[in-house]
Enzyme design. Structure first.
Site, PDB file in Angstrom:
ATOM      1  N   ARG A   1      10.420  -0.293  12.408  1.00 52.34           N
ATOM      2  CA  ARG A   1       9.237  -0.485  13.024  1.00 52.34           C
ATOM      3  C   ARG A   1       9.122  -1.466  14.074  1.00 52.34           C
ATOM      4  NH1 ARG A   1       4.517   0.289   8.436  1.00 52.34           N
ATOM      5  NH2 ARG A   1       3.440  -1.133   9.841  1.00 52.34           N
TER       6      ARG A   1
ATOM      7  N   ARG B   1     -10.229   0.256   7.365  1.00 50.86           N
ATOM      8  CA  ARG B   1      -9.837  -0.994   8.021  1.00 50.86           C
ATOM      9  C   ARG B   1     -10.814  -1.793   8.687  1.00 50.86           C
ATOM     10  NH1 ARG B   1      -3.755  -0.029   7.998  1.00 50.86           N
ATOM     11  NH2 ARG B   1      -3.147  -1.941   8.952  1.00 50.86           N
TER      12      ARG B   1
ATOM     13  N   ARG C   1      -0.722  -9.277  13.129  1.00 53.05           N
ATOM     14  CA  ARG C   1      -1.512  -8.212  12.263  1.00 53.05           C
ATOM     15  C   ARG C   1      -2.158  -8.973  10.996  1.00 53.05           C
ATOM     16  NH1 ARG C   1       3.999  -5.274  10.968  1.00 53.05           N
ATOM     17  NH2 ARG C   1       2.947  -4.350   9.209  1.00 53.05           N
TER      18      ARG C   1
ATOM     19  N   LYS D   1       0.889  -1.264   0.054  1.00 55.33           N
ATOM     20  CA  LYS D   1      -0.054  -0.135  -0.005  1.00 55.33           C
ATOM     21  C   LYS D   1       0.929   1.275   0.172  1.00 55.33           C
ATOM     22  CE  LYS D   1      -2.122  -1.425   3.827  1.00 55.33           C
ATOM     23  NZ  LYS D   1      -1.355  -2.362   4.295  1.00 55.33           N
TER      24      LYS D   1
ATOM     25  N   ARG E   1      11.792  -6.195   5.353  1.00 58.48           N
ATOM     26  CA  ARG E   1      11.620  -4.834   5.656  1.00 58.48           C
ATOM     27  C   ARG E   1      12.269  -4.679   7.345  1.00 58.48           C
ATOM     28  NH1 ARG E   1       6.002  -1.592   5.583  1.00 58.48           N
ATOM     29  NH2 ARG E   1       5.670  -2.718   7.525  1.00 58.48           N
TER      30      ARG E   1
HETATM   31  P1  AP5 Z   1       4.780  -1.472   1.874  1.00 59.11           P
HETATM   32  O1  AP5 Z   1       4.392  -0.804   0.867  1.00 59.11           O
HETATM   33  O2  AP5 Z   1       5.393  -0.657   3.088  1.00 59.11           O
HETATM   34  O3  AP5 Z   1       3.425  -2.319   2.430  1.00 59.11           O
HETATM   35  P2  AP5 Z   1       1.992  -1.863   3.124  1.00 59.11           P
HETATM   36  O4  AP5 Z   1       1.089  -2.587   2.520  1.00 59.11           O
HETATM   37  O5  AP5 Z   1       2.235  -0.314   3.401  1.00 59.11           O
HETATM   38  O6  AP5 Z   1       2.502  -2.544   4.630  1.00 59.11           O
HETATM   39  P3  AP5 Z   1       2.533  -2.075   5.919  1.00 59.11           P
HETATM   40  O7  AP5 Z   1       3.284  -2.852   7.078  1.00 59.11           O
HETATM   41  O8  AP5 Z   1       2.687  -0.468   6.094  1.00 59.11           O
HETATM   42  O9  AP5 Z   1       0.823  -2.233   6.328  1.00 59.11           O
HETATM   43  P4  AP5 Z   1       0.258  -2.198   7.558  1.00 59.11           P
HETATM   44  O10 AP5 Z   1      -1.163  -2.187   7.040  1.00 59.11           O
HETATM   45  O11 AP5 Z   1       0.475  -3.325   8.607  1.00 59.11           O
HETATM   46  O12 AP5 Z   1       0.705  -0.938   8.080  1.00 59.11           O
HETATM   47  P5  AP5 Z   1      -0.042   0.398   8.778  1.00 59.11           P
HETATM   48  O13 AP5 Z   1       1.225   1.461   8.575  1.00 59.11           O
HETATM   49  O14 AP5 Z   1      -1.134   0.907   7.591  1.00 59.11           O
HETATM   50  O15 AP5 Z   1       5.562  -2.781   1.371  1.00 59.11           O
HETATM   51  C1  AP5 Z   1       5.932  -3.714   2.486  1.00 59.11           C
HETATM   52  C2  AP5 Z   1       7.475  -4.109   2.111  1.00 59.11           C
HETATM   53  O16 AP5 Z   1       7.558  -4.958   0.707  1.00 59.11           O
HETATM   54  C3  AP5 Z   1       8.394  -2.897   2.008  1.00 59.11           C
HETATM   55  O17 AP5 Z   1       9.769  -3.165   2.202  1.00 59.11           O
HETATM   56  C4  AP5 Z   1       8.597  -2.805   0.347  1.00 59.11           C
HETATM   57  O18 AP5 Z   1       9.662  -2.301  -0.072  1.00 59.11           O
HETATM   58  C5  AP5 Z   1       8.236  -4.185  -0.294  1.00 59.11           C
HETATM   59  N1  AP5 Z   1       7.556  -4.385  -1.277  1.00 59.11           N
HETATM   60  C6  AP5 Z   1       6.406  -3.797  -1.902  1.00 59.11           C
HETATM   61  N2  AP5 Z   1       6.051  -3.927  -3.000  1.00 59.11           N
HETATM   62  C7  AP5 Z   1       6.990  -4.799  -3.512  1.00 59.11           C
HETATM   63  C8  AP5 Z   1       6.894  -5.779  -4.630  1.00 59.11           C
HETATM   64  N3  AP5 Z   1       6.095  -5.690  -5.518  1.00 59.11           N
HETATM   65  N4  AP5 Z   1       7.842  -6.803  -4.916  1.00 59.11           N
HETATM   66  C9  AP5 Z   1       8.783  -6.789  -3.419  1.00 59.11           C
HETATM   67  N5  AP5 Z   1       8.609  -6.213  -2.463  1.00 59.11           N
HETATM   68  C10 AP5 Z   1       7.879  -5.116  -2.381  1.00 59.11           C
HETATM   69  O19 AP5 Z   1      -0.537   0.313   9.978  1.00 59.11           O
HETATM   70  C11 AP5 Z   1       0.342  -0.021  11.186  1.00 59.11           C
HETATM   71  C12 AP5 Z   1      -0.661  -0.284  12.473  1.00 59.11           C
HETATM   72  O20 AP5 Z   1      -1.227   0.867  12.736  1.00 59.11           O
HETATM   73  C13 AP5 Z   1      -1.709  -1.304  12.479  1.00 59.11           C
HETATM   74  O21 AP5 Z   1      -1.349  -2.399  12.754  1.00 59.11           O
HETATM   75  C14 AP5 Z   1      -2.625  -0.644  13.555  1.00 59.11           C
HETATM   76  O22 AP5 Z   1      -2.310  -1.067  14.651  1.00 59.11           O
HETATM   77  C15 AP5 Z   1      -2.486   0.875  13.257  1.00 59.11           C
HETATM   78  N6  AP5 Z   1      -3.480   1.472  12.121  1.00 59.11           N
HETATM   79  C16 AP5 Z   1      -3.095   1.919  11.037  1.00 59.11           C
HETATM   80  N7  AP5 Z   1      -4.132   2.382  10.315  1.00 59.11           N
HETATM   81  C17 AP5 Z   1      -5.211   1.988  11.206  1.00 59.11           C
HETATM   82  C18 AP5 Z   1      -6.701   2.126  10.852  1.00 59.11           C
HETATM   83  N8  AP5 Z   1      -7.212   2.602   9.750  1.00 59.11           N
HETATM   84  N9  AP5 Z   1      -7.476   1.599  11.968  1.00 59.11           N
HETATM   85  C19 AP5 Z   1      -7.098   1.058  13.032  1.00 59.11           C
HETATM   86  N10 AP5 Z   1      -5.559   0.905  13.327  1.00 59.11           N
HETATM   87  C20 AP5 Z   1      -4.858   1.278  12.451  1.00 59.11           C
HETATM   88 MG    MG Z   2       2.252   1.106   4.862  1.00 57.33          MG
END
Ligand code: AP5
Ligand code: MG
Length: 190
Positions: free
Chosen positions: A134, A89, A145, A14, A128
């Site tokens: 993180r 979410r 997660r 994402k 990552r």
């Molecule tokens: P990346 O692009 O970082 O993936 P992502 O989908 O953004 O993964 P996140 O870990 O950020 O998702 P998340 O949903 O757990 O975290 P969030 O910050 O939203 O890619 C991942 C890795 O893969 C990177 O190293 C990248 O380089 C690599 N990659 C990407 N594309 C690739 C490809 N095509 N091929 C190979 N490698 C690739 O949320 C974190 C926490 O915050 C949650 O757990 C929750 O506690 C809280 N939170 C956030 N939003 C909410 C909400 N709306 N409601 C409640 N709690 C929330």
């Molecule tokens: Mg992310």
């Protein structure tokens, strides 16, 4: 005004695809994960509260998240639109977003689901973890997660299927290939 959501499991890409898409479409970027991590860095009350939840691999409460979104949307209505990353979410968040958008006479144009198997997500996140710093990038928390995603977040896809803005994009491949798929799925929108 354009509203696009990038949806998918932790590690689905994402954040990676959001950077490319905001560059192309010049939308206001809203990543609830990034906002929470900033609050943690600043040790605000919200940050301290969210930290425990994030480290446990759980979701932060809908009330907190919806308040954050409502404020940002209200403050940026003069822009070209919004790109939501990691929001909505839960079904409750999706319902709240719909009523916020409706209030401002706008709507979700494209809810893009990046389709990536959990084992690929796990592999990406463990990779990552070596550099991200993180606190939720460790095997135990990533597993939690993914469970939280399956139980509480995956049902949001059905909400948007019924809504009519759901688009599924194959999320395995190179970053460039996936971005091209996203852009072509948006033809007519951007
Ligand atoms: P990346 O692009 O970082 O993936 P992502 O989908 O953004 O993964 P996140 O870990 O950020 O998702 P998340 O949903 O757990 O975290 P969030 O910050 O939203 O890619 C991942 C890795 O893969 C990177 O190293 C990248 O380089 C690599 N990659 C990407 N594309 C690739 C490809 N095509 N091929 C190979 N490698 C690739 O949320 C974190 C926490 O915050 C949650 O757990 C929750 O506690 C809280 N939170 C956030 N939003 C909410 C909400 N709306 N409601 C409640 N709690 C929330
Ligand atoms: Mg992310």
């Amino acid at each position: 005004m354009l509203n696009i959501a990038l949806f998918g499991a932790p590690g689905a890409g994402k954040g990676t695809q959001s950077s490319r898409l905001i560059e192309k479409c010049k939308l206001t970027y809203i990543s609830t994960g990034e906002i929470l991590r900033e609050e943690i860095k600043k040790s605000t009350e919200l940050g301290l509260e969210a930290q425990k939840t994030i480290e446990a691999g759980k979701l932060v409460s809908d009330d907190i998240i919806v308040k954050i979104i409502e404020k940002i949307v209200k403050e940026n209505l003069d822009g070209k639109g919004f790109l939501y990353d990691g929001f909505p979410r839960t079904v409750a968040q999706a319902e709240a977003l719909e009523s916020i958008l409706e209030k401002h006479g706008i709507k979700m144009n494209a809810f893009i689901c990046l389709d990536v198997p959990f084992d690929v997500c796990m592999e990406r996140l463990l990779n990552r973890a070596r550099t991200s710093g993180r606190s939720d990038d460790n095997e135990e928390t990533i597993k939690k997660r993914l469970v939280e995603y399956e139980n509480k977040t995956a049902p949001v896809a059905d909400f948007y299927r019924k809504h009519g803005s759901f688009i599924s994009v194959e999320g395995v491949g190179t970053e460039e290939e996936i971005f091209e798929r996203i852009v072509s799925s948006l033809k007519g929108c951007v």
